[in-house]
Each structure stands twice: as structure tokens, then as C-alpha cells.
Design an enzyme around this catalytic site. Structure first.
Site, PDB file in Angstrom:
ATOM      1  N   GLY A 206       6.281  -5.878  10.555  1.00 50.77           N
ATOM      2  CA  GLY A 206       6.382  -5.625  11.701  1.00 50.77           C
ATOM      3  C   GLY A 206       5.105  -4.728  12.518  1.00 50.77           C
ATOM      4  N   SER A 207       5.544  -3.792  13.413  1.00 49.70           N
ATOM      5  CA  SER A 207       4.703  -3.187  14.379  1.00 49.70           C
ATOM      6  C   SER A 207       4.302  -1.878  13.606  1.00 49.70           C
ATOM      7  CB  SER A 207       5.245  -2.625  15.744  1.00 49.70           C
ATOM      8  OG  SER A 207       6.215  -1.522  15.314  1.00 49.70           O
ATOM      9  N   ALA A 209       3.734   1.070  14.902  1.00 46.12           N
ATOM     10  CA  ALA A 209       4.747   2.018  15.190  1.00 46.12           C
ATOM     11  C   ALA A 209       5.760   2.264  14.351  1.00 46.12           C
ATOM     12  CB  ALA A 209       4.952   1.936  16.496  1.00 46.12           C
ATOM     13  N   ALA A 210       6.261   1.082  13.948  1.00 42.85           N
ATOM     14  CA  ALA A 210       7.719   1.319  12.987  1.00 42.85           C
ATOM     15  C   ALA A 210       7.196   1.526  11.617  1.00 42.85           C
ATOM     16  CB  ALA A 210       8.182  -0.298  13.217  1.00 42.85           C
ATOM     17  N   GLY A 211       6.091   0.848  11.165  1.00 43.28           N
ATOM     18  CA  GLY A 211       5.673   1.050   9.866  1.00 43.28           C
ATOM     19  C   GLY A 211       5.278   2.907   9.701  1.00 43.28           C
ATOM     20  N   GLU A 229       3.873  -4.579   5.930  1.00 39.72           N
ATOM     21  CA  GLU A 229       2.759  -5.314   6.459  1.00 39.72           C
ATOM     22  C   GLU A 229       2.726  -5.315   8.052  1.00 39.72           C
ATOM     23  OE1 GLU A 229       0.791  -7.898   8.081  1.00 39.72           O
ATOM     24  OE2 GLU A 229       2.223  -9.352   7.893  1.00 39.72           O
ATOM     25  N   CYS A 263       0.297 -11.493  13.638  1.00 38.56           N
ATOM     26  CA  CYS A 263      -0.495 -10.009  13.375  1.00 38.56           C
ATOM     27  C   CYS A 263      -1.793 -10.325  13.202  1.00 38.56           C
ATOM     28  CB  CYS A 263       0.142  -9.273  12.303  1.00 38.56           C
ATOM     29  SG  CYS A 263       0.462 -10.152  10.874  1.00 38.56           S
TER      30      CYS A 263
END
Length: 471
Positions: A206-207, A209-211, A229, A263
Site C-alpha cells: 500500500g501507500s 504513509a500507511a507503511g 511493499e 506502485c
């Protein structure tokens, strides 16, 4: 009780509706996975292989259904979702081979007996799926985890619950032991409950920011292994390439495929100052004008569909306008696609040379152009990002590639091919804000199990002779 639904972004028709899992239901799923873990981990590896092979057979039988479910929820054309369903099927054989090569067992003889390397599963793995490849990407975590002996709790993206349900039904039809794979539906609250439910691993696509949030959350909990990832602000450098139309094809497939929702899509195009760079930009603009954006089942077959939602389209257009307000020159403007829902946007091409724009991923078919005087300046510009997922070079001079591959900082680096090209039997992942040095795809086996190194002797023996300094 929280109800939610998914809609087809191409038609705005409802695909799926249901209840989000409560924290208690999430905990129950984790508890079921925990209870199933010892027997699943202790089962002969041949049994786990047989189980995922049964799952593979179900995927093959249901491939048309899976492809249509993905198309309905993401809006991607059927030609693309069929390739995603095929990738899910192919992931099983690739993962079996990867486990043997990356995390199998080996033994060497020693004077006292033997030295043995084994790998053991972590336990309960939480898998959070993305919306852009809602079948293939979580499948790429789940299958290696099962082969390693982990049990799984999978939360699909709240944008694509139908695909998650189809996958849950496929696992059920494969007759895996109770609790080995568990699916919970819901949004951010459901995901947060899953992370608080006592997991051993988090596998996320995902993004950035979430990571970053997940890194912070588990910073003081080294027990939980993170495999992240994430996205990228990916560069495509064009240098000393004479055929502008050939370059345009590579650039379009880098930037606009899947409506820019990969991505690995190129977000930044770096070209030389002067006529050669101008010709490349003109060719890309002309080819982008020919791309057909339409519903997933339309005729003629579209190149790409909508963004995942009208909300996503609105956010992307605002980010694009922010760059224009900062001084970016519009080469091709984006905006709504005539007579289609609000999730559809046109591809955009803007020139940001000399402008300080945000180092952020725009998850849309938007490409920013930068002109530079030298090849070294092009590499410097390409590396001027906190991300490091993919990068590409288009050039007729192999010497440029030799220099580029040594200097570029990214995990997927292609030469005279789109940045979006990646092989299932190679690692996929990036550096910096693009990941945490645990690439997925073929290397997923690495984060699904941990190594155990052993010295072994078959009998107790007196080792006084090995002790120095005795009286």
C-alpha cells in the site's frame, strides 16, 4: 455494526455490501489462526504443498469469475484482470520453488556430527491487501506464508471486498484445515483491530504513509516482522535515444498503464534539454491522445479504466493542480472523461523543470517532465526522492546503462523497458519510503519464515578435550 459496500467505479453499480468485522470478530479470527498454527506448522511440507495446489486448482476453475470480480471492483479492463487471475495461479508454483531455494533445509557434516539450517514459520500473519491488484498482491503474501507454515488473517481493501470474498471462497473450496486462512472485511478500524489482536507478522502492500505508520506502531515490538511493499515517485530517464516514437511507447506503458495505479508506474520523466528532449515529449503527448479510457467491458477494448473511485480522482486532480499552481507548465491537461462517471480522468503531462514540487506519489495517470543538461544531472534528479521502488533508463547507448545501473537507487531498475515490468520469479521491492528491505515476489519466502542454525550430535559425548585452561 458498520455496513459498507463496494461499487463499480466504471458504472457506479453496487458490487458487494456487508458488515465490517467488529474488534471481537477480528480477535476471534486471530484466535482461530493461533489455534490452527501448531498442527499446520508441524504438518509435513508435502501436505502444505498439496493444500496450496488444491487452492491453485480452484483458482484455475474459477479464473473467469475472479477476473470479472476484479474488473467490477477496480474498473480495470478484462484483458488486464485476466492476467491478474493468471498471476494468482502462477504464484503457487513460483512460491514452491522459491521456498526450496530461499528457505529450505541443508546439512553439512562436521567432526562432531552435522550443522543444519532449518526455517520455521513466525505464527499468525496479518495480510492487508491493496485495491489496485486485489487478488494478485495479497495472494503473493498468503501463498508463501502458508507454504512456510504460517496461518493467515487476511483483510482485503475496503474498496475490493468482493475479490476478498471470492478468494475466501476459493480457500474454503480447497478444504484447508479450519483456521489456517481467515478473512475479515472492513476498513481502517478493522485493520487497526487486526494489528492489535496479537499477530506475529504483518504483510502489507500500500501507500508509503500507511507503511510509515506501521513502522512507528511496531517500533517497540521487534517480535512482529514487517514486510512492507510501498509506493514510489519513480523516475524514467531518457538519454541518447533517437527514435522518439519508440521511447513514447515505453513511457506510456510506464506512466499510464492501469490508469497510473501501479506502485511501479513512472511519475517523473527526465529528458535532455534541447530538440531531442522536445521530440520525446511531443511523441509521448501524441500517443497519450490515442489512449482509450472506458468501462472494463466496453467495445472497443479500452487501454485502461477509471481510478478506484470518484473520491480518488478528486484527490489526484487536486494534487495535480497544486503542482500547476506552483508553476508547472501544462503539456496535456487532465480532467473528467466525457460521458463517464467521476472516477475517470484523462492522462496528464506537465513540465516541472526548475520548480520545487512535492516529493509525493500521485496515484493516477499523471507524468511530470524535468529537463536537465547532462546525464549525470539526470541520475542526480532521478535519485532526488525519499522513495526508491522502480526506475528506468531508455537509451541507445549501453554505456549509459552501465553507469545508470551503478548509480541509481531503486529496487526494480529496467533498461529500454517500462518501469512497470517485473518478473514473478525475481524480488520486488524498494528502498527508503518504498519499503523496509524485505522485497516481495520471489523473496517473499524470506519474510515468511526465520532461519534456525543448529549444531547436532547423535549422542552425548565428553568434550573436555575442547576446553582450554583446565587444571
Amino acid at each position: 455494526m458498520t455496513l459498507f459496500k463496494s461499487t463499480d467505479p466504471a458504472t457506479e453499480a453496487t458490487n458487494w455490501e456487508g458488515e465490517a468485522a467488529t474488534p471481537a470478530q477480528v480477535q476471534s479470527a486471530v484466535d482461530a489462526a493461533r489455534a490452527a498454527f501448531p498442527a499446520w506448522a508441524d504438518a509435513p511440507r508435502a501436505d502444505r504443498i498439496e493444500a496450496v495446489k488444491r487452492y491453485q486448482a480452484v483458482l484455475k476453475a474459477r479464473a473467469p469469475q475472479i477476473a470479472e470480480a476484479i474488473a467490477r471492483e477496480t474498473g480495470k479492463p478484462l484483458w488486464e484482470t485476466k492476467t491478474e487471475a493468471a498471476a494468482m495461479i502462477g504464484k503457487v508454483d513460483i512460491s514452491i520453488r522459491a521456498y526450496d531455494e530461499r528457505t529450505g533445509e541443508r546439512t553439512s557434516d562436521t567432526a562432531f556430527g552435522r550443522a543444519t539450517l532449518r526455517h520455521r514459520p513466525h505464527g499468525v500473519a496479518a495480510v492487508l491487501g491493496p485495491f489496485n491488484f486485489p487478488g494478485h498482491l495479497p495472494n503473493g503474501h498468503i501463498v508463501p506464508a502458508l507454504l512456510a507454515g504460517d496461518t493467515v488473517v487476511f483483510k482485503p481493501s475496503e474498496e475490493t471486498p468482493l475479490v476478498g470474498q471470492v478468494m475466501a471462497e476459493a480457500f474454503a473450496a480447497a478444504d484447508l484445515p479450519t483456521g489456517v486462512v481467515n478473512v475479515v472485511q472492513g476498513g481502517r478500524e478493522t485493520g487497526a483491530a487486526l494489528l492489535d489482536a496479537g499477530i506475529d507478522a504483518l504483510m502489507f502492500t500500500g501507500s508509503g504513509a500507511a507503511g510509515a505508520h506501521f513502522r512507528r506502531k511496531f517500533a517497540d515490538d521487534p517480535h512482529v516482522i514487517l514486510a512492507l511493499e510501498l509506493g514510489g515517485n519513480n523516475p524514467l530517464v531518457v538519454w541518447d535515444a533517437a527514435d522518439a516514437e519508440a521511447v513514447a511507447g515505453i513511457a506510456v506503458q510506464s506512466a499510464f498503464i492501469t490508469t497510473g495505479q501501479r506502485c511501479s508506474c513512472a511519475r517523473r520523466l527526465i529528458v535532455s534539454e534541447g530538440p531531442q528532449g522536445d521530440a520525446v515529449i511531443e511523441a509521448i503527448a501524441a500517443l497519450s491522445d490515442r489512449l482509450i479510457f472506458g468501462p472494463w467491458d466496453s467495445d472497443p477494448e479500452p487501454y485502461a479504466g477509471p481510478l478506484i473511485s470518484a473520491r480518488a480522482a478528486d484527490a489526484a486532480l487536486k494534487a495535480l493542480q497544486e503542482r500547476i499552481d506552483l508553476g508547472a507548465k501544462v503539456i496535456r491537461a487532465s480532467g473528467p472523461v466525457a460521458n463517464l462517471p467521476g472516477a475517470f480522468v484523462k492522462p496528464a503531462l506537465i513540465d516541472v523543470t526548475g520548480i520545487d514540487v512535492p516529493d509525493e506519489e500521485m496515484f493516477a495517470p499523471f507524468l511530470s517532465v524535468m529537463r536537465v543538461p547532462t546525464f549525470d544531472a539526470a541520475i542526480q534528479a532521478a535519485n532526488a526522492t525519499r522513495y526508491g521502488l522502480s526506475a528506468g533508463l531508455v537509451s541507445d547507448d549501453p554505456k549509459n546503462w552501465d553507469h545508470f545501473i551503478r548509480r541509481i537507487r531503486a529496487g526494480v531498475v529496467n533498461f529500454n523497458r517500462p518501469t512497470t515490468g517485473a518478473a514473478g520469479d525475481m524480488p520486488f521491492g524498494g528502498l527508503g519510503a518504498s519499503g523496509n528491505h524485505r522485497p516481495s515476489a520471489y523473496y517473499a519466502a524470506d519474510y515468511c519464515a526465520y532461519p534456525v542454525a543448529s549444531f547436532e550430535a547423535d549422542a552425548v559425548a565428553n568434550i573436555e578435550g575442547e576446553i582450554k585452561g583446565l587444571r
